[in-house]
Every structure is written in C-alpha cells, then in structure tokens.
Design a protein around this motif. Structure first.
Motif, PDB file in Angstrom:
ATOM      1  N   ILE A   6       0.780  -1.315   0.102  1.00 24.48           N
ATOM      2  CA  ILE A   6      -0.081  -0.094  -0.001  1.00 24.48           C
ATOM      3  C   ILE A   6       1.007   1.252   0.004  1.00 24.48           C
ATOM      4  O   ILE A   6       1.614   1.396   0.798  1.00 24.48           O
ATOM      5  N   VAL A   7       0.758   1.992  -1.364  1.00 26.25           N
ATOM      6  CA  VAL A   7       1.830   3.048  -1.154  1.00 26.25           C
ATOM      7  C   VAL A   7       0.750   4.279  -0.924  1.00 26.25           C
ATOM      8  O   VAL A   7      -0.082   4.640  -1.604  1.00 26.25           O
ATOM      9  N   SER A   8       1.065   5.159   0.239  1.00 24.37           N
ATOM     10  CA  SER A   8       0.568   6.195   0.440  1.00 24.37           C
ATOM     11  C   SER A   8       1.059   7.496  -0.110  1.00 24.37           C
ATOM     12  O   SER A   8       2.306   7.783   0.044  1.00 24.37           O
ATOM     13  N   GLY A   9       0.245   8.275  -1.239  1.00 18.89           N
ATOM     14  CA  GLY A   9       0.848   9.214  -2.011  1.00 18.89           C
ATOM     15  C   GLY A   9       0.340  10.708  -1.314  1.00 18.89           C
ATOM     16  O   GLY A   9       0.703  11.605  -2.204  1.00 18.89           O
ATOM     17  N   HIS A  10      -0.212  10.650  -0.325  1.00 16.71           N
ATOM     18  CA  HIS A  10      -0.440  11.859   0.174  1.00 16.71           C
ATOM     19  C   HIS A  10       0.659  12.852   0.476  1.00 16.71           C
ATOM     20  O   HIS A  10       1.600  12.371   1.014  1.00 16.71           O
ATOM     21  N   THR A  11       0.837  14.130   0.136  1.00 16.93           N
ATOM     22  CA  THR A  11       2.028  15.068   0.349  1.00 16.93           C
ATOM     23  C   THR A  11       2.262  15.282   1.630  1.00 16.93           C
ATOM     24  O   THR A  11       3.294  15.602   2.088  1.00 16.93           O
ATOM     25  N   ASP A  12       1.230  15.333   2.611  1.00 19.67           N
ATOM     26  CA  ASP A  12       1.275  15.643   3.931  1.00 19.67           C
ATOM     27  C   ASP A  12       0.341  14.939   4.642  1.00 19.67           C
ATOM     28  O   ASP A  12      -0.546  15.470   5.249  1.00 19.67           O
ATOM     29  N   LEU A  13       0.635  13.827   5.043  1.00 19.22           N
ATOM     30  CA  LEU A  13      -0.329  12.878   5.670  1.00 19.22           C
ATOM     31  C   LEU A  13      -0.817  13.062   7.015  1.00 19.22           C
ATOM     32  O   LEU A  13      -1.635  13.254   7.536  1.00 19.22           O
TER      33      LEU A  13
END
Length: 185
Positions: A6-13
């Motif tokens: 699972i690749v989280s691509g949010h720029t500022d999680l």
C-alpha cells in the motif's frame, strides 16, 4: 495470501483527515501488508529507486492510496511513478518486473461524489480522471483491478463535529470496501 503493498501518496499525511483514517484502519485490518508512506520516507521527493522497485517486485497487489489534488494524483505519487517506473524495469523490451501484478487505485476527494457526474459541477464522472493510471498499468503489464473512491471528505469541514464524525465514518467505510476488494483479488 497475496503480498500487498500500500503506497501512500498524500503529500502531507500528518495534516490529512480521511487518508490518515483510511491508512490507520488498513494497518489494523491488513497486518501483513507492507505500507510505503512516501511523504515520511521522501519529504524531499528524492526516492531510493532500488528500494522502491524491490517493494514493487515483492508485491502481488499494489494499492495506490491518495487524495485527488487538482483532478490528478498528488505530485508526490506522480514523481514516484516517474522515478521508479523506469524503462528497463517496468516497461520496454526488458522491463517486465511488474507484469501480472494487480494494481488498485484507492482515493478520496474533498468534493462530494454527486459533483462528479457528466455535466455536474466538476464536469466529469470520477472515472474520467483515471485514464493516466489505467494507461500506466497497461504499459507496465500491471492488471488494473479497479478502484475504491470516497468523496465529500473535505478539510473545510474540520471545525464541525458532526461533519467530522460523518467523514470519519465514510473513511472507515472506504477502508472496509478496499479490504473487501483485496480479499477477492
């Protein structure tokens, strides 16, 4: 059980609401999955390409988790694709490392789902924003395994407790739908 990345691509999680809740629930529900938090690992967008490619090679199913920003994937996940999915690895005459793996897009929008319809406020159905991801899958030999989408989880609602509770429930339901999809792949 398949190896799930699972690749989280949010720029500022850290400042996310929905994507953070989705990922926290997925970590509980999918304890054997590998989680790749791009914003934490690569805040400067300088990827360890070999490490990222190794994660992809090890995976059977790849989930891209992100919010839609300006009608596309966030800049962080776009740059990750540009840097990691390179000729000779993911495509080209010798680029077969992703062939046969499944990919799922899991994403959110601040605007409600009903705005993403033909002729609606956003102008198009949400599926109209997916062709770049589908074509990337096609070029790289990945099998497009669908998407899970939740709208109406806007950061502008964070000061209203009832809206926060509704967004939390929507985000948890999103994670549940994703887990259900992954379990049948």
């Amino acid at each position: 059980m398949s190896n799930i990345l699972i690749v989280s691509g949010h720029t500022d999680l850290n400042n996310s609401f929905a994507n953070k809740i989705i990922l926290e629930k997925l970590e509980k529900d999918l304890p054997n999955a590998e989680f790749d938090y791009l914003d934490k690992l690569y805040p400067n967008y300088q990827f360890d390409v070999a490490a990222e490619q190794a994660k992809l090679v090890n995976a059977d199913i790849i989930v891209l988790q992100f919010p839609i920003f300006w009608y596309a994937v966030p800049s962080l996940i776009k740059k990750w694709i540009e840097d990691v999915f390179v000729h000779g690895f993911s495509h080209g005459s010798t680029g077969n490392k992703l062939h046969g793996k499944k990919i799922v897009a899991s994403f959110t929008t601040g605007a409600p789902e009903e705005m993403y319809v033909e002729g609606g406020i956003q102008g198009y159905p949400i599926e109209a924003f997916l062709p770049p991801l589908k074509q990337t899958a096609k070029l790289t030999g990945l099998e497009w395994a669908g998407h899970v989408y939740t709208g109406g989880v806007s950061y502008t609602s964070r000061s209203d407790e009832s809206k926060l509770a509704a967004m939390k429930a929507k985000s948890e339901a999103h994670a549940d739908r994703l887990v259900k999809l992954l379990n049948i792949l």
